[in-house]
Scaffold this active site. Structure first.
Site, PDB file in Angstrom:
ATOM      1  N   HIS A   4     -19.299 -18.424  21.266  1.00 13.72           N
ATOM      2  CA  HIS A   4     -18.405 -18.423  20.125  1.00 13.72           C
ATOM      3  C   HIS A   4     -19.101 -19.633  19.071  1.00 13.72           C
ATOM      4  O   HIS A   4     -18.854 -19.785  17.884  1.00 13.72           O
ATOM      5  CB  HIS A   4     -17.237 -18.982  20.791  1.00 13.72           C
ATOM      6  CG  HIS A   4     -16.071 -19.427  19.520  1.00 13.72           C
ATOM      7  ND1 HIS A   4     -15.017 -18.664  19.316  1.00 13.72           N
ATOM      8  CD2 HIS A   4     -15.897 -20.625  19.053  1.00 13.72           C
ATOM      9  CE1 HIS A   4     -14.264 -19.043  18.230  1.00 13.72           C
ATOM     10  NE2 HIS A   4     -14.779 -20.374  17.957  1.00 13.72           N
ATOM     11  N   GLU A   5     -19.466 -20.505  19.775  1.00 13.88           N
ATOM     12  CA  GLU A   5     -20.140 -21.904  18.943  1.00 13.88           C
ATOM     13  C   GLU A   5     -21.494 -21.401  18.173  1.00 13.88           C
ATOM     14  O   GLU A   5     -21.717 -21.894  17.190  1.00 13.88           O
ATOM     15  CB  GLU A   5     -20.525 -22.843  19.896  1.00 13.88           C
ATOM     16  CG  GLU A   5     -18.977 -23.663  20.487  1.00 13.88           C
ATOM     17  CD  GLU A   5     -17.920 -23.757  19.310  1.00 13.88           C
ATOM     18  OE1 GLU A   5     -18.350 -24.446  18.365  1.00 13.88           O
ATOM     19  OE2 GLU A   5     -16.703 -23.787  19.705  1.00 13.88           O
ATOM     20  N   HIS A  59     -13.329 -17.613  12.461  1.00 20.48           N
ATOM     21  CA  HIS A  59     -12.331 -17.182  13.192  1.00 20.48           C
ATOM     22  C   HIS A  59     -11.762 -16.076  12.828  1.00 20.48           C
ATOM     23  O   HIS A  59     -11.417 -15.680  11.617  1.00 20.48           O
ATOM     24  CB  HIS A  59     -11.197 -18.465  13.486  1.00 20.48           C
ATOM     25  CG  HIS A  59     -11.815 -19.535  14.338  1.00 20.48           C
ATOM     26  ND1 HIS A  59     -11.368 -20.714  14.070  1.00 20.48           N
ATOM     27  CD2 HIS A  59     -12.980 -19.700  15.370  1.00 20.48           C
ATOM     28  CE1 HIS A  59     -11.901 -21.516  15.025  1.00 20.48           C
ATOM     29  NE2 HIS A  59     -12.680 -20.860  15.683  1.00 20.48           N
ATOM     30  N   HIS A 111     -20.270 -19.862  15.059  1.00 21.37           N
ATOM     31  CA  HIS A 111     -20.148 -20.626  14.081  1.00 21.37           C
ATOM     32  C   HIS A 111     -21.441 -20.944  13.194  1.00 21.37           C
ATOM     33  O   HIS A 111     -21.403 -21.040  12.134  1.00 21.37           O
ATOM     34  CB  HIS A 111     -19.402 -21.730  14.583  1.00 21.37           C
ATOM     35  CG  HIS A 111     -18.016 -21.462  14.939  1.00 21.37           C
ATOM     36  ND1 HIS A 111     -17.110 -20.912  13.918  1.00 21.37           N
ATOM     37  CD2 HIS A 111     -17.042 -21.883  15.853  1.00 21.37           C
ATOM     38  CE1 HIS A 111     -15.873 -20.882  14.421  1.00 21.37           C
ATOM     39  NE2 HIS A 111     -15.876 -21.324  15.432  1.00 21.37           N
TER      40      HIS A 111
END
Length: 207
Positions: free
Chosen positions: A8-9, A18, A12
């Site tokens: 997930h990170e 999101h 980014h």
């Protein structure tokens, strides 16, 4: 759960928003649940971990050449451990690390499908889960370990650890046009599932 958080990170860092962000909702419609770029990570749909917004954004990012830095070869290869993580940390230890030292494995549950951890509160047993399975290699019976969500004979470890490269499946049908008037776009999707890459096998390349 840590692996999903790391993915997930990294998303980014590669410019992903999101799934419930204004950008995704304006360009791709209603929010998709249980995806890696959800604003709150609870459980992930392993059959479709990426939302339409994420898939389109990362494809555009890579097609524009912004991901070329990922092609740099590491100066030194660091080999991973030969043992599976569950052979180092059994289900009980995973419960301790996840919830605390007072927790143990909830009896009667399939730890390979989902790890439930038990604690006694006010004289009653309470079972909690992070909605994720026990890690690969976790003992699940006499001579058996968890591999790919199933409790199998540990002699099958070599079969499950053999690499296979991914190959594209068939194209799906075209979706609706993004606009009813003027210039718009339509999307069609195919998945790297014929077969899906396994055990560090290469993901499908191309579009």
């Amino acid at each position: 759960h840590a692996a999903f958080t790391v993915a997930h990170e990294i998303g980014h860092l590669l410019g992903l928003s999101h799934d419930d962000s204004k950008f995704c909702e304006e360009n791709f419609g209603s929010t998709e649940d249980k995806r890696l770029m959800s604003s709150i990570l609870t459980s992930i749909d392993a059959s479709k971990p990426w939302s339409k917004c994420t898939s389109a954004t990362i494809t555009e990012f890579l097609d524009d050449g912004h991901g070329n830095c990922l092609l740099d070869l590491p100066r030194k290869q660091i080999p991973g451990p030969e043992e599976l993580p569950g052979q180092t940390y059994d289900a009980s230890q995973q419960c301790n690390l996840t919830f605390g030292p007072e927790y143990s494995v909830c009896p009667g549950m399939d730890v390979c499908a989902r790890l439930w951890c038990a604690v006694v509160r006010q004289g009653q047993m309470v079972c909690l889960t992070k909605k994720l399975p026990a890690v690969e290699g976790t003992p699940c019976g006499k001579g058996r370990i968890c591999l790919q969500g199933k409790c199998v004979d540990k002699t099958k470890k070599k079969y499950y650890s053999t690499s296979s490269h991914g190959n594209w499946g068939s194209w799906g049908s075209w979706g609706q046009c993004s606009r009813s008037c003027g210039g718009g776009v339509q999307f069609a999707y195919r998945h790297c599932n014929n077969p899906a890459p396994k055990n560090n096998g290469r993901y499908c390349t191309g579009k």
